[in-house]
Design a protein around this motif. Sequence first.
Motif, short mmCIF file in Angstrom:
data_model
loop_
_atom_site.label_atom_id
_atom_site.label_comp_id
_atom_site.label_asym_id
_atom_site.label_seq_id
_atom_site.Cartn_x
_atom_site.Cartn_y
_atom_site.Cartn_z
N ALA A 15 0.83 -1.21 0.00
CA ALA A 15 0.00 0.00 0.00
C ALA A 15 0.87 1.25 0.00
O ALA A 15 1.91 1.30 0.64
CB ALA A 15 -0.93 0.00 1.21
N ASN A 16 0.42 2.27 -0.72
CA ASN A 16 1.13 3.54 -0.77
C ASN A 16 0.78 4.41 0.43
O ASN A 16 -0.39 4.62 0.74
CB ASN A 16 0.80 4.30 -2.05
CG ASN A 16 1.41 3.67 -3.28
OD1 ASN A 16 0.69 3.24 -4.18
ND2 ASN A 16 2.72 3.61 -3.33
N VAL A 17 1.79 4.92 1.10
CA VAL A 17 1.62 5.88 2.19
C VAL A 17 2.72 6.93 2.08
O VAL A 17 3.77 6.67 1.49
CB VAL A 17 1.68 5.21 3.58
CG1 VAL A 17 0.53 4.23 3.77
CG2 VAL A 17 3.02 4.52 3.79
N VAL A 18 2.47 8.09 2.66
CA VAL A 18 3.52 9.10 2.77
C VAL A 18 4.42 8.69 3.93
O VAL A 18 3.98 8.59 5.07
CB VAL A 18 2.93 10.50 3.02
CG1 VAL A 18 4.05 11.53 3.17
CG2 VAL A 18 1.99 10.90 1.88
N ASN A 19 5.67 8.40 3.61
CA ASN A 19 6.58 7.84 4.60
C ASN A 19 6.94 8.84 5.70
O ASN A 19 6.89 10.06 5.48
CB ASN A 19 7.85 7.35 3.91
CG ASN A 19 7.60 6.14 3.03
OD1 ASN A 19 6.85 5.24 3.39
ND2 ASN A 19 8.22 6.11 1.86
N PRO A 20 7.30 8.35 6.88
CA PRO A 20 7.71 9.23 7.98
C PRO A 20 8.86 10.15 7.57
O PRO A 20 9.77 9.74 6.85
CB PRO A 20 8.15 8.24 9.07
CG PRO A 20 7.41 6.99 8.76
CD PRO A 20 7.31 6.93 7.27
N GLY A 21 8.78 11.39 8.04
CA GLY A 21 9.80 12.37 7.67
C GLY A 21 9.38 13.26 6.53
O GLY A 21 10.06 14.24 6.22
N TYR A 22 8.27 12.91 5.87
CA TYR A 22 7.75 13.71 4.76
C TYR A 22 6.34 14.16 5.08
O TYR A 22 5.56 13.43 5.69
CB TYR A 22 7.75 12.91 3.46
CG TYR A 22 9.12 12.49 2.99
CD1 TYR A 22 9.90 13.34 2.21
CD2 TYR A 22 9.64 11.24 3.32
CE1 TYR A 22 11.16 12.95 1.77
CE2 TYR A 22 10.90 10.85 2.88
CZ TYR A 22 11.66 11.71 2.12
OH TYR A 22 12.90 11.33 1.70
N THR A 23 6.00 15.37 4.66
CA THR A 23 4.65 15.88 4.84
C THR A 23 3.75 15.41 3.71
O THR A 23 4.24 14.95 2.66
CB THR A 23 4.65 17.42 4.87
OG1 THR A 23 5.07 17.91 3.59
CG2 THR A 23 5.61 17.93 5.95
N TRP A 56 -5.38 4.63 4.33
CA TRP A 56 -6.55 5.39 3.88
C TRP A 56 -6.42 6.88 4.19
O TRP A 56 -6.95 7.72 3.47
CB TRP A 56 -7.82 4.83 4.50
CG TRP A 56 -8.26 3.54 3.87
CD1 TRP A 56 -8.35 2.32 4.47
CD2 TRP A 56 -8.67 3.34 2.51
NE1 TRP A 56 -8.78 1.37 3.58
CE2 TRP A 56 -8.98 1.96 2.36
CE3 TRP A 56 -8.78 4.17 1.41
CZ2 TRP A 56 -9.42 1.43 1.16
CZ3 TRP A 56 -9.20 3.64 0.20
CH2 TRP A 56 -9.52 2.27 0.09
N ASN A 57 -5.70 7.22 5.28
CA ASN A 57 -5.52 8.63 5.63
C ASN A 57 -4.73 9.37 4.55
O ASN A 57 -4.95 10.56 4.32
CB ASN A 57 -4.79 8.75 6.98
CG ASN A 57 -5.67 8.35 8.15
OD1 ASN A 57 -6.90 8.38 8.05
ND2 ASN A 57 -5.06 7.96 9.25
N ASP A 58 -3.79 8.69 3.94
CA ASP A 58 -2.97 9.30 2.90
C ASP A 58 -3.50 9.05 1.49
O ASP A 58 -2.92 9.56 0.52
CB ASP A 58 -1.53 8.76 2.97
CG ASP A 58 -0.84 9.10 4.28
OD1 ASP A 58 -1.28 10.05 4.95
OD2 ASP A 58 0.14 8.42 4.64
N HIS A 59 -4.57 8.30 1.38
CA HIS A 59 -4.96 7.79 0.06
C HIS A 59 -5.32 8.90 -0.92
O HIS A 59 -5.08 8.75 -2.14
CB HIS A 59 -6.15 6.83 0.21
CG HIS A 59 -6.47 6.09 -1.05
ND1 HIS A 59 -5.63 5.14 -1.60
CD2 HIS A 59 -7.54 6.18 -1.90
CE1 HIS A 59 -6.16 4.66 -2.71
NE2 HIS A 59 -7.32 5.28 -2.92
#
Length: 285
Positions: free
Chosen positions: A166-174, A253-256
């Motif tokens: 699943a795609n998510v915005v990785n930690p350290g990035y906004t 889902w929060n970053d989707h």
Amino acid sequence: MEGKEEDVKLGANKFNERQPLGTAAQSQDKDYKEPPPAPFFEPGELSSWSFYRAGIAEFIATFLFLYITVLTVMGVVKSDTKCGTVGIQGIAWAFGGMIFVLVYCTAGISGGHINPAVTFGLFLARKLSLTRAVWYMVMQCLGAICGAGVVKGFQKTLYQTHGGGANVVNPGYTKGSGLGAEIVGTFVLVYTVFSATDAKRSARDSHVPILAPLPIGFAVFLVHLATIPITGTGINPARSLGAAIIFNNEHAWNDHWVFWVGPFIGAALAAVYHVIVIRAIPFKK
């Protein structure tokens, strides 16, 4: 023989060895035929078998795309072997290589979109109708869901522990950084699609239609190398949706929304650039 000599002379005069450069090249007579814009809505397609065949091709292609790439993302090679994981380069090659293969296989049937963002960009550039665009997007999303589902069925425990691709915005990035990465990455992809399939290049360089899947695959490969650390690289809403639905993680889902808004903006910008620069359509005064 005299007739053949005349043909040779005509060809030599028409296609000079030295081609004009810069603005001089733009003033030459067209040696290509620009395809007419697709109608906005074409209900007649609904009664054509080629319309449904193209949708099936998009479904199968996206299914295979998710199957291979999600397995690669999870690192199916066991950790106790000498090669514990394929790494970022291996993942990037899997995505780019599969796009190259699948575009090559399906270009003659559906155009080889395999991505709702690509379909959206081509729709904005009047390369296909709204009817076909919606049909393609639905089949792409269904294919992605099925592809991710088969992967989970094979290795349910491994799938859950490895994030399901699943795609998510990785930690350290906004989320803003993730959105920007998706916009630029999708622009690179869709811009390459427009350039590789442009009518002018197809007429001028006979090898371009054959090699078109290659630059498209390389664009996907390069974008993944650059943005895997940021978002895992979406640039394909169907790929992100399929993995998110099957993995069904709250964080995903929060970053989707990033993986829909970003690719669609990037595709729209590429379509505008195509119309203004590649096709060189002047503004009306």
